[in-house]
Design a protein around this motif. Sequence first.
Motif, mmCIF file in Angstrom:
data_model
loop_
_atom_site.group_PDB
_atom_site.id
_atom_site.type_symbol
_atom_site.label_atom_id
_atom_site.label_comp_id
_atom_site.label_asym_id
_atom_site.label_seq_id
_atom_site.Cartn_x
_atom_site.Cartn_y
_atom_site.Cartn_z
ATOM 1 N N LYS A 149 13.282 2.651 9.167
ATOM 2 C CA LYS A 149 12.569 3.086 10.370
ATOM 3 C C LYS A 149 11.062 3.132 10.172
ATOM 4 C CE LYS A 149 16.421 5.971 11.927
ATOM 5 N NZ LYS A 149 16.867 7.364 12.222
ATOM 6 N N VAL A 150 10.620 3.077 8.932
ATOM 7 C CA VAL A 150 9.194 3.177 8.625
ATOM 8 C C VAL A 150 8.747 1.906 7.922
ATOM 9 C CG1 VAL A 150 7.409 4.474 7.410
ATOM 10 C CG2 VAL A 150 9.396 5.668 8.380
ATOM 11 N N THR A 151 7.664 1.304 8.399
ATOM 12 C CA THR A 151 7.143 0.115 7.748
ATOM 13 C C THR A 151 6.641 0.495 6.360
ATOM 14 O OG1 THR A 151 6.429 -0.792 9.860
ATOM 15 C CG2 THR A 151 5.460 -1.747 7.879
ATOM 16 N N PRO A 152 7.219 -0.072 5.310
ATOM 17 C CA PRO A 152 6.837 0.331 3.954
ATOM 18 C C PRO A 152 5.402 -0.055 3.616
ATOM 19 C CG PRO A 152 8.243 -1.606 3.899
ATOM 20 C CD PRO A 152 8.249 -1.127 5.320
ATOM 21 N N GLU A 153 4.785 0.773 2.801
ATOM 22 C CA GLU A 153 3.431 0.504 2.326
ATOM 23 C C GLU A 153 3.541 -0.132 0.947
ATOM 24 O OE1 GLU A 153 -0.773 2.928 1.696
ATOM 25 O OE2 GLU A 153 1.128 4.007 1.659
ATOM 26 N N ALA A 154 2.954 -1.309 0.804
ATOM 27 C CA ALA A 154 3.069 -2.036 -0.460
ATOM 28 C C ALA A 154 2.030 -1.538 -1.461
ATOM 29 C CB ALA A 154 2.883 -3.525 -0.226
ATOM 30 N N PRO A 155 2.468 -1.132 -2.653
ATOM 31 C CA PRO A 155 1.522 -0.694 -3.692
ATOM 32 C C PRO A 155 0.812 -1.903 -4.302
ATOM 33 C CG PRO A 155 3.721 -0.729 -4.578
ATOM 34 C CD PRO A 155 3.865 -1.043 -3.120
ATOM 35 N N PRO A 156 -0.386 -1.709 -4.844
ATOM 36 C CA PRO A 156 -1.090 -2.816 -5.507
ATOM 37 C C PRO A 156 -0.280 -3.389 -6.665
ATOM 38 C CG PRO A 156 -2.578 -0.975 -5.120
ATOM 39 C CD PRO A 156 -1.185 -0.484 -4.826
ATOM 40 N N ASN A 157 0.401 -2.507 -7.393
ATOM 41 C CA ASN A 157 1.258 -2.920 -8.498
ATOM 42 C C ASN A 157 2.701 -2.604 -8.122
ATOM 43 O OD1 ASN A 157 2.773 -3.154 -10.864
ATOM 44 N ND2 ASN A 157 1.148 -2.376 -12.174
ATOM 45 N N PRO A 158 3.572 -3.601 -7.964
ATOM 46 C CA PRO A 158 4.951 -3.351 -7.522
ATOM 47 C C PRO A 158 5.765 -2.470 -8.461
ATOM 48 C CG PRO A 158 4.691 -5.612 -8.301
ATOM 49 C CD PRO A 158 3.311 -5.032 -8.199
ATOM 50 N N ARG A 159 5.247 -2.235 -9.687
ATOM 51 C CA ARG A 159 5.952 -1.369 -10.628
ATOM 52 C C ARG A 159 5.481 0.082 -10.549
ATOM 53 N NH1 ARG A 159 6.625 -4.803 -16.296
ATOM 54 N NH2 ARG A 159 7.779 -6.565 -15.398
ATOM 55 N N CYS A 160 4.432 0.304 -9.780
ATOM 56 C CA CYS A 160 3.856 1.658 -9.682
ATOM 57 C C CYS A 160 4.103 2.187 -8.277
ATOM 58 C CB CYS A 160 2.369 1.628 -10.017
ATOM 59 S SG CYS A 160 2.034 1.063 -11.702
ATOM 60 N N LEU A 161 5.204 2.933 -8.121
ATOM 61 C CA LEU A 161 5.682 3.309 -6.797
ATOM 62 C C LEU A 161 5.494 4.781 -6.445
ATOM 63 C CD1 LEU A 161 9.041 1.305 -6.861
ATOM 64 C CD2 LEU A 161 6.848 0.590 -5.912
ATOM 65 N N VAL A 162 4.960 5.569 -7.361
ATOM 66 C CA VAL A 162 4.772 7.003 -7.101
ATOM 67 C C VAL A 162 3.482 7.200 -6.308
ATOM 68 C CG1 VAL A 162 4.526 9.289 -8.123
ATOM 69 C CG2 VAL A 162 5.999 7.579 -9.212
ATOM 70 N N LYS A 163 3.561 7.912 -5.187
ATOM 71 C CA LYS A 163 2.407 8.114 -4.304
ATOM 72 C C LYS A 163 1.700 9.427 -4.614
ATOM 73 C CE LYS A 163 4.221 5.456 -0.395
ATOM 74 N NZ LYS A 163 4.581 5.498 1.042
ATOM 75 N N GLY A 164 0.402 9.337 -4.923
ATOM 76 C CA GLY A 164 -0.412 10.521 -5.157
ATOM 77 C C GLY A 164 -1.188 10.853 -3.897
ATOM 78 N N ASN A 165 -0.774 11.913 -3.226
ATOM 79 C CA ASN A 165 -1.326 12.303 -1.926
ATOM 80 C C ASN A 165 -2.210 13.542 -2.078
ATOM 81 O OD1 ASN A 165 -0.189 14.194 0.776
ATOM 82 N ND2 ASN A 165 -1.382 12.342 1.083
ATOM 83 N N VAL A 166 -3.286 13.621 -1.290
ATOM 84 C CA VAL A 166 -4.143 14.808 -1.264
ATOM 85 C C VAL A 166 -3.888 15.535 0.048
ATOM 86 C CG1 VAL A 166 -6.500 15.701 -1.294
ATOM 87 C CG2 VAL A 166 -5.904 13.717 -2.696
ATOM 88 N N GLY A 167 -3.388 16.765 -0.045
ATOM 89 C CA GLY A 167 -3.065 17.532 1.154
ATOM 90 C C GLY A 167 -4.288 18.072 1.859
ATOM 91 N N SER A 168 -4.063 18.687 3.015
ATOM 92 C CA SER A 168 -5.169 19.215 3.829
ATOM 93 C C SER A 168 -5.930 20.328 3.117
ATOM 94 C CB SER A 168 -4.619 19.730 5.164
ATOM 95 O OG SER A 168 -3.639 20.742 4.951
ATOM 96 N N THR A 169 -5.278 21.010 2.170
ATOM 97 C CA THR A 169 -5.938 22.079 1.417
ATOM 98 C C THR A 169 -6.555 21.571 0.120
ATOM 99 O OG1 THR A 169 -3.889 22.669 0.256
ATOM 100 C CG2 THR A 169 -4.327 23.767 2.369
ATOM 101 N N GLY A 170 -6.433 20.270 -0.119
ATOM 102 C CA GLY A 170 -6.962 19.691 -1.353
ATOM 103 C C GLY A 170 -5.947 19.610 -2.472
ATOM 104 N N ALA A 171 -4.728 20.085 -2.222
ATOM 105 C CA ALA A 171 -3.682 20.035 -3.250
ATOM 106 C C ALA A 171 -3.324 18.590 -3.550
ATOM 107 C CB ALA A 171 -2.458 20.806 -2.780
ATOM 108 N N ARG A 172 -3.215 18.281 -4.829
ATOM 109 C CA ARG A 172 -2.861 16.929 -5.246
ATOM 110 C C ARG A 172 -1.364 16.894 -5.540
ATOM 111 N NH1 ARG A 172 -7.043 14.930 -9.698
ATOM 112 N NH2 ARG A 172 -6.366 16.853 -10.734
ATOM 113 N N ILE A 173 -0.633 16.147 -4.751
ATOM 114 C CA ILE A 173 0.828 16.160 -4.769
ATOM 115 C C ILE A 173 1.341 14.733 -4.929
ATOM 116 C CG2 ILE A 173 2.891 16.765 -3.447
ATOM 117 C CD1 ILE A 173 1.011 18.686 -1.821
#
Length: 211
Positions: A149-173
Amino acid sequence: MFFITLALAAQVTFGGSATVVDGDTLRISGELVRVFGVDAPEASQMCNAAVSKVACGREASEWLRAHIAGRTLQCVAVERDRYGRIVARCSVQGVDVGRSLVEAGWATAYRKYSLQYVDAEARAKAARRGIWALGFERPEAYRRAKTAKVTPEAPPNPRCLVKGNVGSTGARIYHLPGSRDYPKVRINPQKGERWFCSASEAAAAGWRPVR
């Protein structure tokens, strides 16, 4: 905290107390451990009872939490998967955790990787225990449908699939593939967000797992 390299993962033994991430994933000494050979409902997955929907993903997690509460686990690593998790056979007081999950009806035998628990699944199904008392979609099919249901986002390196997200409070998750919000998370490098090749790499860089 312990670290097991991909090359050395097989047959390495480890143990300790564990916290439950979801119905088939544990955290032991900071490492994510995927229980080998089983597939439990996803954390967000609902199953259909006769009258209303049941949060069977949450129920599976609660069953596993009660099963291991206050106990020491002994595990043997099988491999490290592409998401950076250790895949392992774990036991509590000599009893196989994966078999217990399937016998109780809170996970299916993950035939894609092992036929070890097919007999346990058959007994749980015949006795209508856990998810077998409900109408449910196999977890693998549920994940596939949800991801479609969601168009996948392709990583620059196909072997590196873990997403590092920065939340609204600055938390790195960091988010692992298969986790609830993974398909929705988009990486914005301008915010300092990035991709990782494993959960261990993300943790070493100061990112924490999604709660």
